[in-house]
Motif scaffolding. Structure first.
Motif, PDB file in Angstrom:
ATOM      1  N   GLU A   1      -1.139   0.773  10.613  1.00  0.00           N
ATOM      2  CA  GLU A   1      -0.187   1.860  10.380  1.00  0.00           C
ATOM      3  C   GLU A   1      -0.489   2.618   9.092  1.00  0.00           C
ATOM      4  OE1 GLU A   1       1.540  -1.845   8.537  1.00  0.00           O
ATOM      5  OE2 GLU A   1       0.594  -1.374  10.445  1.00  0.00           O
ATOM      6  N   LYS A   2      -1.315   2.045   8.226  1.00  0.00           N
ATOM      7  CA  LYS A   2      -1.695   2.705   6.973  1.00  0.00           C
ATOM      8  C   LYS A   2      -3.127   3.246   7.005  1.00  0.00           C
ATOM      9  CE  LYS A   2       1.984   1.777   4.490  1.00  0.00           C
ATOM     10  NZ  LYS A   2       2.772   2.775   3.806  1.00  0.00           N
ATOM     11  N   ARG A   3      -3.792   3.131   8.159  1.00  0.00           N
ATOM     12  CA  ARG A   3      -5.208   3.501   8.223  1.00  0.00           C
ATOM     13  C   ARG A   3      -5.454   4.962   7.827  1.00  0.00           C
ATOM     14  NH1 ARG A   3      -9.571   1.311  12.375  1.00  0.00           N
ATOM     15  NH2 ARG A   3     -11.314   2.624  11.779  1.00  0.00           N
TER      16      ARG A   3
ATOM     17  N   GLU B   1      -3.611   6.933   5.967  1.00  0.00           N
ATOM     18  CA  GLU B   1      -3.304   7.100   4.554  1.00  0.00           C
ATOM     19  C   GLU B   1      -4.427   6.520   3.690  1.00  0.00           C
ATOM     20  OE1 GLU B   1       0.292   5.881   1.489  1.00  0.00           O
ATOM     21  OE2 GLU B   1       0.518   5.491   3.629  1.00  0.00           O
ATOM     22  N   ILE B   2      -4.957   5.372   4.102  1.00  0.00           N
ATOM     23  CA  ILE B   2      -6.063   4.753   3.374  1.00  0.00           C
ATOM     24  C   ILE B   2      -7.314   5.631   3.485  1.00  0.00           C
ATOM     25  CG2 ILE B   2      -7.599   2.753   3.294  1.00  0.00           C
ATOM     26  CD1 ILE B   2      -5.147   1.082   4.271  1.00  0.00           C
TER      27      ILE B   2
ATOM     28  N   PRO C   1      -2.175   4.194  -1.735  1.00  0.00           N
ATOM     29  CA  PRO C   1      -3.016   3.671  -0.669  1.00  0.00           C
ATOM     30  C   PRO C   1      -4.350   3.142  -1.148  1.00  0.00           C
ATOM     31  CG  PRO C   1      -2.926   6.063  -0.570  1.00  0.00           C
ATOM     32  CD  PRO C   1      -1.923   5.618  -1.601  1.00  0.00           C
TER      33      PRO C   1
ATOM     34  N   LEU D   1       0.794  -1.212   0.000  1.00  0.00           N
ATOM     35  CA  LEU D   1       0.000   0.000   0.000  1.00  0.00           C
ATOM     36  C   LEU D   1       0.829   1.267   0.000  1.00  0.00           C
ATOM     37  CD1 LEU D   1      -2.679  -1.008   2.640  1.00  0.00           C
ATOM     38  CD2 LEU D   1      -2.714  -1.473   0.209  1.00  0.00           C
ATOM     39  N   GLY D   2       2.151   1.142  -0.052  1.00  0.00           N
ATOM     40  CA  GLY D   2       3.013   2.304   0.066  1.00  0.00           C
ATOM     41  C   GLY D   2       2.903   3.276  -1.083  1.00  0.00           C
TER      42      GLY D   2
ATOM     43  N   PRO E   1      -3.678  -3.359   7.839  1.00  0.00           N
ATOM     44  CA  PRO E   1      -2.505  -2.676   8.401  1.00  0.00           C
ATOM     45  C   PRO E   1      -2.880  -1.349   9.072  1.00  0.00           C
ATOM     46  CG  PRO E   1      -2.543  -2.442   6.014  1.00  0.00           C
ATOM     47  CD  PRO E   1      -3.684  -3.345   6.380  1.00  0.00           C
TER      48      PRO E   1
END
Length: 102
Positions: free
Chosen positions: A62-64, A66-67, A14, A10-11, A60
């Motif tokens: 840690e990506k919430r 950003e998503i 996103p 997802l980097g 993930p």
């Protein structure tokens, strides 16, 4: 369960995760879908897109944020009645966890 081959999870984009997740949400609403085919299809999709995602603990976190940003910036133009992000995220997270339980 770990899928993919790189740490691109997802980097770069996103919304890649939500494109996959939208399919999970739609599948979850169908009563006649065989859940056993979802994880193998997801694994193949991640391998094809060179993503490395560990779903044993759900989505993930840690990506919430950003998503969420991608959800709010992209999906309103595509979906007329966009549901609230947190409720969909939690529903999909619970569903993914249920698929990875042994």
């Amino acid at each position: 369960m770990r899928v993919g081959t790189s740490n691109a999870a997802l980097g770069g984009n996103p919304m890649v995760g939500f494109h996959v997740l939208q399919g999970v949400e739609e599948v979850n609403t169908e009563a006649d879908v065989d859940d056993s085919v979802i994880m193998p299809a997801f694994i193949r999709k991640c391998e094809h897109d060179d993503l490395d995602i560990n779903l044993e603990d759900g989505l993930p976190n840690e990506k919430r944020a950003e998503i969420r940003d991608g959800w709010q910036n992209t999906l309103p133009n595509l979906v007329s009645d966009l549901p609230e992000f947190d409720s969909v995220y939690e529903m999909i997270d619970d569903y993914i966890k249920s698929l990875t339980e042994s």
